[in-house]
Design a protein around this motif. Structure first.
Motif, short mmCIF file in Angstrom:
data_model
loop_
_atom_site.label_atom_id
_atom_site.label_comp_id
_atom_site.label_asym_id
_atom_site.label_seq_id
_atom_site.Cartn_x
_atom_site.Cartn_y
_atom_site.Cartn_z
N LEU A 94 2.32 9.68 -5.65
CA LEU A 94 2.92 10.98 -5.35
C LEU A 94 3.97 11.37 -6.39
O LEU A 94 4.03 12.53 -6.81
CB LEU A 94 3.54 10.97 -3.95
CG LEU A 94 2.55 10.96 -2.79
CD1 LEU A 94 3.28 10.81 -1.46
CD2 LEU A 94 1.70 12.20 -2.81
N ILE A 95 4.78 10.42 -6.82
CA ILE A 95 5.78 10.70 -7.86
C ILE A 95 5.09 11.09 -9.16
O ILE A 95 5.50 12.04 -9.85
CB ILE A 95 6.72 9.49 -8.06
CG1 ILE A 95 7.63 9.36 -6.85
CG2 ILE A 95 7.54 9.63 -9.34
CD1 ILE A 95 8.46 8.09 -6.82
N LEU A 99 2.04 12.44 -9.52
CA LEU A 99 1.44 13.77 -9.35
C LEU A 99 2.50 14.86 -9.41
O LEU A 99 2.32 15.89 -10.05
CB LEU A 99 0.68 13.85 -8.03
CG LEU A 99 -0.65 13.13 -7.99
CD1 LEU A 99 -1.22 13.17 -6.57
CD2 LEU A 99 -1.62 13.76 -8.96
N PHE A 100 3.62 14.65 -8.74
CA PHE A 100 4.70 15.62 -8.75
C PHE A 100 5.23 15.81 -10.17
O PHE A 100 5.46 16.94 -10.61
CB PHE A 100 5.82 15.17 -7.81
CG PHE A 100 6.93 16.16 -7.69
CD1 PHE A 100 6.74 17.36 -7.01
CD2 PHE A 100 8.16 15.92 -8.26
CE1 PHE A 100 7.75 18.29 -6.90
CE2 PHE A 100 9.19 16.84 -8.17
CZ PHE A 100 8.98 18.01 -7.48
N SER A 101 5.38 14.73 -10.92
CA SER A 101 5.85 14.81 -12.31
C SER A 101 4.88 15.59 -13.18
O SER A 101 5.29 16.39 -14.02
CB SER A 101 6.05 13.41 -12.89
OG SER A 101 7.01 12.71 -12.15
N VAL A 102 3.60 15.36 -13.00
CA VAL A 102 2.58 16.07 -13.79
C VAL A 102 2.62 17.56 -13.47
O VAL A 102 2.54 18.40 -14.37
CB VAL A 102 1.18 15.48 -13.54
CG1 VAL A 102 0.09 16.37 -14.10
CG2 VAL A 102 1.09 14.08 -14.13
N ILE A 103 2.76 17.90 -12.21
CA ILE A 103 2.80 19.31 -11.81
C ILE A 103 4.04 19.99 -12.39
O ILE A 103 3.94 21.08 -12.97
CB ILE A 103 2.77 19.45 -10.27
CG1 ILE A 103 1.38 19.07 -9.76
CG2 ILE A 103 3.14 20.86 -9.83
CD1 ILE A 103 1.29 18.95 -8.26
N ILE A 104 5.19 19.36 -12.29
CA ILE A 104 6.42 19.93 -12.83
C ILE A 104 6.32 20.10 -14.34
O ILE A 104 6.68 21.14 -14.90
CB ILE A 104 7.65 19.06 -12.46
CG1 ILE A 104 7.89 19.11 -10.97
CG2 ILE A 104 8.89 19.49 -13.24
CD1 ILE A 104 8.22 20.48 -10.42
N MET A 123 0.82 -1.21 0.00
CA MET A 123 0.00 0.00 0.00
C MET A 123 0.86 1.26 0.00
O MET A 123 0.57 2.22 -0.71
CB MET A 123 -0.91 -0.06 1.23
CG MET A 123 -1.87 1.08 1.30
SD MET A 123 -3.03 0.95 -0.07
CE MET A 123 -4.07 2.28 0.28
N ARG A 124 1.89 1.23 0.83
CA ARG A 124 2.76 2.37 0.92
C ARG A 124 3.50 2.60 -0.39
O ARG A 124 3.73 3.73 -0.80
CB ARG A 124 3.75 2.13 2.05
CG ARG A 124 4.39 3.38 2.56
CD ARG A 124 5.24 3.09 3.73
NE ARG A 124 4.59 3.63 4.90
CZ ARG A 124 5.20 3.89 6.03
NH1 ARG A 124 6.47 3.56 6.16
NH2 ARG A 124 4.58 4.41 7.03
N ARG A 125 3.89 1.53 -1.05
CA ARG A 125 4.58 1.62 -2.31
C ARG A 125 3.69 2.28 -3.39
O ARG A 125 4.14 3.11 -4.17
CB ARG A 125 4.98 0.22 -2.76
CG ARG A 125 5.88 0.20 -3.92
CD ARG A 125 6.30 -1.20 -4.22
NE ARG A 125 7.67 -1.21 -4.64
CZ ARG A 125 8.35 -2.27 -4.89
NH1 ARG A 125 7.81 -3.46 -4.70
NH2 ARG A 125 9.58 -2.19 -5.29
N ARG A 126 2.43 1.92 -3.39
CA ARG A 126 1.47 2.52 -4.33
C ARG A 126 1.34 4.01 -4.08
O ARG A 126 1.27 4.81 -5.02
CB ARG A 126 0.13 1.83 -4.21
CG ARG A 126 -0.90 2.41 -5.17
CD ARG A 126 -2.27 1.88 -4.99
NE ARG A 126 -2.38 0.55 -5.55
CZ ARG A 126 -3.46 -0.21 -5.50
NH1 ARG A 126 -4.52 0.24 -4.88
NH2 ARG A 126 -3.48 -1.39 -6.03
N LEU A 127 1.31 4.41 -2.83
CA LEU A 127 1.21 5.82 -2.47
C LEU A 127 2.43 6.59 -3.00
O LEU A 127 2.29 7.69 -3.53
CB LEU A 127 1.09 5.99 -0.96
CG LEU A 127 0.98 7.42 -0.44
CD1 LEU A 127 -0.29 8.08 -0.97
CD2 LEU A 127 1.02 7.46 1.06
#
Length: 150
Positions: A9-10, A12-17, A1-5
């Motif tokens: 997050l990576i 989402l961060f990539s899309v924002i950048i 579960m933590r790995r999926r999170l």
């Protein structure tokens, strides 16, 4: 579960950048060709600049005071030092914006740059450059009628 999170997050961060740094060119005309041409041009610097991208869209703009005769100009080129040049058609003449009133024989034009472009420039340390009125220039083609007056 933590790995999926982490993956989410990576992503989402990539899309924002990517969204902030991806160049957008939706100009109505070819600004480079117009600026490089030898035709006579009328230029004016911003009367006031508003740089508040943290407030959302439409909070990064310059207000320009332009002589009434240029209402007939088909297009203009907005150049913001560091942000580039954008060509668009005129619309939305006003007599006042944000407690700035047009002098007799002039009108005000408010021109925006993209919020993400402003954020990119701020992250690059150029806040003071884009917040300087002298770094915002509006260039219009010189009208034949105004050349004949002189």
């Amino acid at each position: 579960m933590r790995r999926r999170l982490y993956y989410i997050l990576i992503l989402l961060f990539s899309v924002i950048i990517t969204t902030v740094w991806w160049p957008v060119n939706d100009s109505d005309c070819n600004s480079e060709a117009f600026l490089a041409s030898k035709t006579t041009k009328f230029q004016v610097h911003a009367t006031k600049v508003m740089i508040q991208p943290w407030r959302g869209r439409h909070h990064v703009y310059g207000i320009f005071m332009i002589p009434d005769e240029y209402k007939q100009a088909e297009f203009f080129v907005l150049t913001v030092q560091g942000a580039g040049s954008y060509c668009s058609k005129q619309f939305g003449y006003q007599k006042n914006f944000n407690d700035i009133f047009a002098e007799p024989g002039t009108y005000l034009l408010r021109k925006f740059i993209r919020t993400r472009t402003a954020l990119r420039l701020i992250f690059q340390g150029l806040y003071f450059e884009i917040n300087d009125n002298n770094n915002w220039t509006l260039t219009l083609p010189e009208l034949k009628t105004s050349q004949n007056k002189g």
